[in-house]
Design a protein around this motif. Structure first.
Motif, mmCIF file in Angstrom:
data_model
loop_
_atom_site.group_PDB
_atom_site.id
_atom_site.type_symbol
_atom_site.label_atom_id
_atom_site.label_comp_id
_atom_site.label_asym_id
_atom_site.label_seq_id
_atom_site.Cartn_x
_atom_site.Cartn_y
_atom_site.Cartn_z
ATOM 1 N N PHE A 1 6.139 13.557 1.664
ATOM 2 C CA PHE A 1 6.614 12.251 2.094
ATOM 3 C C PHE A 1 5.872 11.146 1.355
ATOM 4 N N TYR B 1 0.869 -1.162 0.000
ATOM 5 C CA TYR B 1 0.000 0.000 0.000
ATOM 6 C C TYR B 1 0.917 1.227 0.000
ATOM 7 N N TYR C 1 2.039 11.898 1.567
ATOM 8 C CA TYR C 1 1.590 12.867 2.556
ATOM 9 C C TYR C 1 2.311 14.188 2.306
ATOM 10 N N GLY D 1 0.239 -2.253 10.696
ATOM 11 C CA GLY D 1 -0.216 -1.010 10.094
ATOM 12 C C GLY D 1 0.803 0.105 10.052
ATOM 13 N N LYS D 2 2.030 -0.162 10.439
ATOM 14 C CA LYS D 2 3.000 0.933 10.480
ATOM 15 C C LYS D 2 3.307 1.430 9.078
ATOM 16 N N LEU D 3 3.541 2.731 8.988
ATOM 17 C CA LEU D 3 3.983 3.343 7.743
ATOM 18 C C LEU D 3 5.505 3.442 7.762
ATOM 19 N N LEU E 1 0.876 15.918 9.217
ATOM 20 C CA LEU E 1 0.877 15.364 7.870
ATOM 21 C C LEU E 1 -0.550 15.207 7.364
ATOM 22 N N ARG F 1 2.973 0.861 3.357
ATOM 23 C CA ARG F 1 2.512 0.048 4.470
ATOM 24 C C ARG F 1 2.598 -1.398 4.015
ATOM 25 N N PHE G 1 -3.708 1.171 -3.418
ATOM 26 C CA PHE G 1 -3.580 -0.185 -2.902
ATOM 27 C C PHE G 1 -4.032 -1.248 -3.887
ATOM 28 N N LYS H 1 -3.529 7.800 -2.072
ATOM 29 C CA LYS H 1 -3.019 6.483 -1.719
ATOM 30 C C LYS H 1 -3.346 5.489 -2.826
ATOM 31 N N LEU I 1 -2.845 13.558 4.195
ATOM 32 C CA LEU I 1 -2.813 12.602 3.098
ATOM 33 C C LEU I 1 -3.203 13.273 1.792
ATOM 34 N N PHE J 1 8.367 5.491 5.960
ATOM 35 C CA PHE J 1 8.460 6.733 5.208
ATOM 36 C C PHE J 1 9.777 6.856 4.460
ATOM 37 N N GLN K 1 3.446 17.838 4.381
ATOM 38 C CA GLN K 1 3.612 18.490 5.689
ATOM 39 C C GLN K 1 3.979 19.946 5.455
ATOM 40 N N PHE L 1 1.426 5.586 -0.160
ATOM 41 C CA PHE L 1 0.796 6.835 0.250
ATOM 42 C C PHE L 1 1.725 8.007 -0.062
#
Lengths: 114, 114
Positions: A90, A32, A36, A100-102, A44, A94, A51, A49, A46, A104, A38, A34
Protein backbone atom coordinates in the motif's frame (compact mmCIF):
# COMPACT_ATOMS: atom_id res chain seq x y z
CA UNK A 1 -9.11 16.36 -3.19
CA UNK A 2 -6.17 14.31 -2.09
CA UNK A 3 -5.92 10.81 -3.48
CA UNK A 4 -3.50 7.99 -4.12
CA UNK A 5 -3.65 5.68 -7.12
CA UNK A 6 -1.90 2.36 -7.49
CA UNK A 7 -2.56 1.40 -11.11
CA UNK A 8 -1.61 -2.26 -10.75
CA UNK A 9 -4.01 -4.42 -8.78
CA UNK A 10 -1.89 -7.55 -9.09
CA UNK A 11 1.69 -8.13 -10.21
CA UNK A 12 3.54 -11.43 -10.59
CA UNK A 13 7.33 -11.55 -10.77
CA UNK A 14 9.83 -14.38 -10.73
CA UNK A 15 12.03 -14.83 -7.71
CA UNK A 16 15.27 -12.94 -8.24
CA UNK A 17 13.73 -10.53 -10.73
CA UNK A 18 13.49 -6.81 -10.14
CA UNK A 19 10.29 -5.17 -8.99
CA UNK A 20 8.66 -1.80 -9.42
CA UNK A 21 5.28 -0.94 -7.89
CA UNK A 22 3.69 2.25 -9.11
CA UNK A 23 2.09 4.95 -6.99
CA UNK A 24 0.68 8.27 -8.12
CA UNK A 25 -0.77 10.90 -5.85
CA UNK A 26 -2.92 13.96 -6.14
CA UNK A 27 -2.19 16.80 -3.72
CA UNK A 28 -1.61 20.51 -4.00
CA UNK A 29 1.80 20.46 -2.37
CA UNK A 30 4.41 17.89 -1.46
CA UNK A 31 2.76 15.42 0.87
CA UNK A 32 4.30 13.00 3.27
CA UNK A 33 4.42 9.65 1.45
CA UNK A 34 4.60 6.14 2.79
CA UNK A 35 4.79 2.56 1.61
CA UNK A 36 3.36 -0.17 3.81
CA UNK A 37 3.34 -3.95 3.35
CA UNK A 38 0.62 -6.29 4.57
CA UNK A 39 1.33 -10.01 4.73
CA UNK A 40 -1.71 -12.32 4.72
CA UNK A 41 -3.62 -12.06 7.97
CA UNK A 42 -1.23 -9.48 9.36
CA UNK A 43 -1.23 -5.80 10.11
CA UNK A 44 0.61 -3.18 8.09
CA UNK A 45 4.34 -2.70 8.38
CA UNK A 46 6.09 0.46 7.26
CA UNK A 47 8.65 -0.10 4.51
CA UNK A 48 9.78 3.49 4.04
CA UNK A 49 8.61 7.09 4.03
CA UNK A 50 9.41 10.39 2.37
CA UNK A 51 8.82 13.87 3.67
CA UNK A 52 11.72 15.99 2.50
CA UNK A 53 15.30 15.92 1.33
CA UNK A 54 16.78 13.23 -0.85
CA UNK A 55 14.17 11.99 -3.29
CA UNK A 56 15.53 8.44 -3.23
CA UNK A 57 14.50 6.82 0.02
CA UNK A 58 15.88 3.56 1.40
CA UNK A 59 13.71 1.29 3.46
CA UNK A 60 13.69 -2.06 5.16
CA UNK A 61 14.00 -5.44 3.44
CA UNK A 62 16.01 -3.98 0.56
CA UNK A 63 13.23 -1.72 -0.74
CA UNK A 64 13.68 1.80 -2.03
CA UNK A 65 11.35 4.41 -3.46
CA UNK A 66 11.86 7.50 -5.55
CA UNK A 67 9.81 10.65 -5.20
CA UNK A 68 9.26 12.46 -8.50
CA UNK A 69 7.44 15.74 -8.05
CA UNK A 70 7.03 16.34 -11.79
CA UNK A 71 5.22 13.04 -12.17
CA UNK A 72 3.44 13.07 -8.81
CA UNK A 73 4.82 9.60 -8.27
CA UNK A 74 6.43 7.61 -5.51
CA UNK A 75 7.29 4.22 -7.01
CA UNK A 76 8.62 1.37 -4.92
CA UNK A 77 11.49 -0.75 -6.19
CA UNK A 78 13.50 -3.77 -5.23
CA UNK A 79 16.39 -5.12 -7.31
CA UNK A 80 15.85 -8.79 -6.51
CA UNK A 81 12.59 -10.18 -5.18
CA UNK A 82 12.44 -13.00 -2.65
CA UNK A 83 9.53 -15.42 -2.25
CA UNK A 84 8.87 -13.90 1.18
CA UNK A 85 8.07 -10.56 -0.47
CA UNK A 86 4.72 -11.91 -1.66
CA UNK A 87 2.20 -9.64 0.06
CA UNK A 88 -0.09 -6.66 -0.43
CA UNK A 89 1.63 -3.30 -0.81
CA UNK A 90 0.00 0.00 0.00
CA UNK A 91 1.10 3.49 -0.89
CA UNK A 92 -0.26 6.26 1.31
CA UNK A 93 -0.05 9.99 1.76
CA UNK A 94 -0.54 12.19 4.74
CA UNK A 95 -1.76 15.68 4.09
CA UNK A 96 -0.95 18.68 6.24
CA UNK A 97 -3.26 19.71 9.04
CA UNK A 98 -5.74 16.90 8.64
CA UNK A 99 -5.26 15.21 11.95
CA UNK A 100 -2.60 12.85 10.70
CA UNK A 101 -4.87 10.57 8.72
CA UNK A 102 -3.33 8.41 6.03
CA UNK A 103 -4.99 8.28 2.62
CA UNK A 104 -4.28 4.91 1.05
CA UNK A 105 -4.12 3.66 -2.48
CA UNK A 106 -6.04 0.56 -3.49
CA UNK A 107 -3.10 -1.71 -2.91
CA UNK A 108 -1.04 -3.93 -5.21
CA UNK A 109 -0.91 -7.64 -4.59
CA UNK A 110 2.50 -9.11 -5.35
CA UNK A 111 2.89 -12.77 -6.23
CA UNK A 112 6.34 -14.34 -6.58
CA UNK A 113 6.95 -17.28 -8.91
CA UNK A 114 9.68 -19.77 -7.96
CA UNK B 1 6.07 -7.01 23.91
CA UNK B 2 3.59 -6.22 21.13
CA UNK B 3 3.55 -2.52 20.23
CA UNK B 4 -0.11 -2.23 19.16
CA UNK B 5 -2.45 -5.00 20.17
CA UNK B 6 -6.10 -5.60 19.39
CA UNK B 7 -8.67 -7.96 20.83
CA UNK B 8 -10.33 -10.00 19.62
CA UNK B 9 -8.58 -11.09 16.44
CA UNK B 10 -11.78 -12.58 15.02
CA UNK B 11 -15.35 -11.62 15.80
CA UNK B 12 -18.37 -13.36 14.34
CA UNK B 13 -21.79 -12.07 15.30
CA UNK B 14 -25.38 -11.68 14.19
CA UNK B 15 -26.97 -8.61 12.66
CA UNK B 16 -28.37 -6.25 15.24
CA UNK B 17 -25.91 -7.16 17.97
CA UNK B 18 -23.57 -4.72 19.74
CA UNK B 19 -19.86 -5.49 19.90
CA UNK B 20 -16.61 -3.88 20.98
CA UNK B 21 -13.04 -4.09 19.77
CA UNK B 22 -10.22 -3.10 22.08
CA UNK B 23 -6.89 -1.56 21.19
CA UNK B 24 -3.85 -0.90 23.33
CA UNK B 25 -0.46 0.56 22.49
CA UNK B 26 2.64 0.42 24.68
CA UNK B 27 4.71 2.84 22.61
CA UNK B 28 3.89 5.91 24.65
CA UNK B 29 2.28 7.54 21.62
CA UNK B 30 -0.16 10.42 21.87
CA UNK B 31 -2.31 9.68 18.84
CA UNK B 32 -4.39 6.62 18.00
CA UNK B 33 -6.50 5.74 14.98
CA UNK B 34 -9.10 3.32 13.70
CA UNK B 35 -9.06 2.26 10.06
CA UNK B 36 -11.50 0.01 8.21
CA UNK B 37 -10.33 -2.36 5.47
CA UNK B 38 -13.14 -3.55 3.24
CA UNK B 39 -13.43 -6.76 1.25
CA UNK B 40 -11.43 -5.21 -1.61
CA UNK B 41 -8.64 -4.42 0.85
CA UNK B 42 -9.26 -0.68 0.64
CA UNK B 43 -8.20 1.08 3.84
CA UNK B 44 -10.00 4.16 5.13
CA UNK B 45 -9.62 6.23 8.26
CA UNK B 46 -12.54 6.19 10.66
CA UNK B 47 -11.40 8.02 13.79
CA UNK B 48 -8.37 9.59 15.36
CA UNK B 49 -7.74 10.56 18.98
CA UNK B 50 -4.96 12.70 20.35
CA UNK B 51 -4.47 12.54 24.11
CA UNK B 52 -8.00 11.23 24.54
CA UNK B 53 -9.49 14.01 22.41
CA UNK B 54 -11.35 13.19 19.18
CA UNK B 55 -9.51 14.71 16.23
CA UNK B 56 -10.96 12.94 13.21
CA UNK B 57 -14.45 11.58 12.69
CA UNK B 58 -14.58 10.64 9.07
CA UNK B 59 -18.33 10.51 8.30
CA UNK B 60 -18.75 7.25 10.09
CA UNK B 61 -22.32 6.21 11.07
CA UNK B 62 -23.08 7.11 14.66
CA UNK B 63 -23.55 3.41 15.40
CA UNK B 64 -19.76 3.47 15.71
CA UNK B 65 -18.52 5.08 18.91
CA UNK B 66 -14.85 5.23 19.79
CA UNK B 67 -13.81 5.62 23.39
CA UNK B 68 -10.39 6.51 24.73
CA UNK B 69 -10.15 5.93 28.49
CA UNK B 70 -6.49 6.95 28.42
CA UNK B 71 -3.98 7.72 25.72
CA UNK B 72 -2.79 4.12 25.56
CA UNK B 73 -6.22 2.73 24.74
CA UNK B 74 -8.74 3.35 21.99
CA UNK B 75 -11.74 1.08 21.87
CA UNK B 76 -14.38 0.83 19.18
CA UNK B 77 -17.97 0.04 20.05
CA UNK B 78 -20.43 -0.79 17.30
CA UNK B 79 -24.18 -0.81 17.88
CA UNK B 80 -26.82 -2.57 15.82
CA UNK B 81 -24.36 -4.34 13.57
CA UNK B 82 -25.17 -4.54 9.86
CA UNK B 83 -23.93 -6.86 7.13
CA UNK B 84 -21.94 -3.99 5.62
CA UNK B 85 -19.92 -3.65 8.80
CA UNK B 86 -18.11 -6.87 7.94
CA UNK B 87 -14.49 -5.85 7.44
CA UNK B 88 -11.08 -5.89 9.04
CA UNK B 89 -10.61 -3.10 11.56
CA UNK B 90 -7.11 -1.84 12.25
CA UNK B 91 -5.96 0.21 15.17
CA UNK B 92 -2.83 2.33 14.78
CA UNK B 93 -0.82 4.78 16.82
CA UNK B 94 1.76 7.50 16.22
CA UNK B 95 3.80 9.85 18.35
CA UNK B 96 2.03 12.94 17.11
CA UNK B 97 -0.77 13.60 14.70
CA UNK B 98 1.14 15.37 11.97
CA UNK B 99 4.15 15.30 9.77
CA UNK B 100 6.24 12.31 8.95
CA UNK B 101 5.37 10.41 12.13
CA UNK B 102 5.12 6.72 11.48
CA UNK B 103 1.83 5.07 12.22
CA UNK B 104 2.21 1.64 13.78
CA UNK B 105 -0.59 -0.78 13.06
CA UNK B 106 -2.11 -3.53 15.11
CA UNK B 107 -2.75 -7.01 13.68
CA UNK B 108 -6.38 -6.24 12.85
CA UNK B 109 -9.76 -7.57 13.95
CA UNK B 110 -11.75 -9.45 11.35
CA UNK B 111 -15.44 -8.75 11.98
CA UNK B 112 -18.01 -10.96 10.26
CA UNK B 113 -21.68 -10.04 10.56
CA UNK B 114 -24.11 -12.83 9.67
Amino acid sequence: AQSVTQPDIHITVSEGASLELRCNYSYGATPYLFWYVQSPGQGLQLLLKYFSGDTLVQGIKGFEAEFKRSQSSFNLRKPSVHWSDAAEYFCALRAYNQGGKLIFGQGTELSVKP
Amino acid sequence: DTAVSQTPKYLVTQMGNDKSIKCEQNLGHDTMYWYKQDSKKFLKIMFSYNNKELIINETVPNRFSPKSPDKAHLNLHINSLELGDSAVYFCASSQGGQGGDTQYFGPGTRLTVL
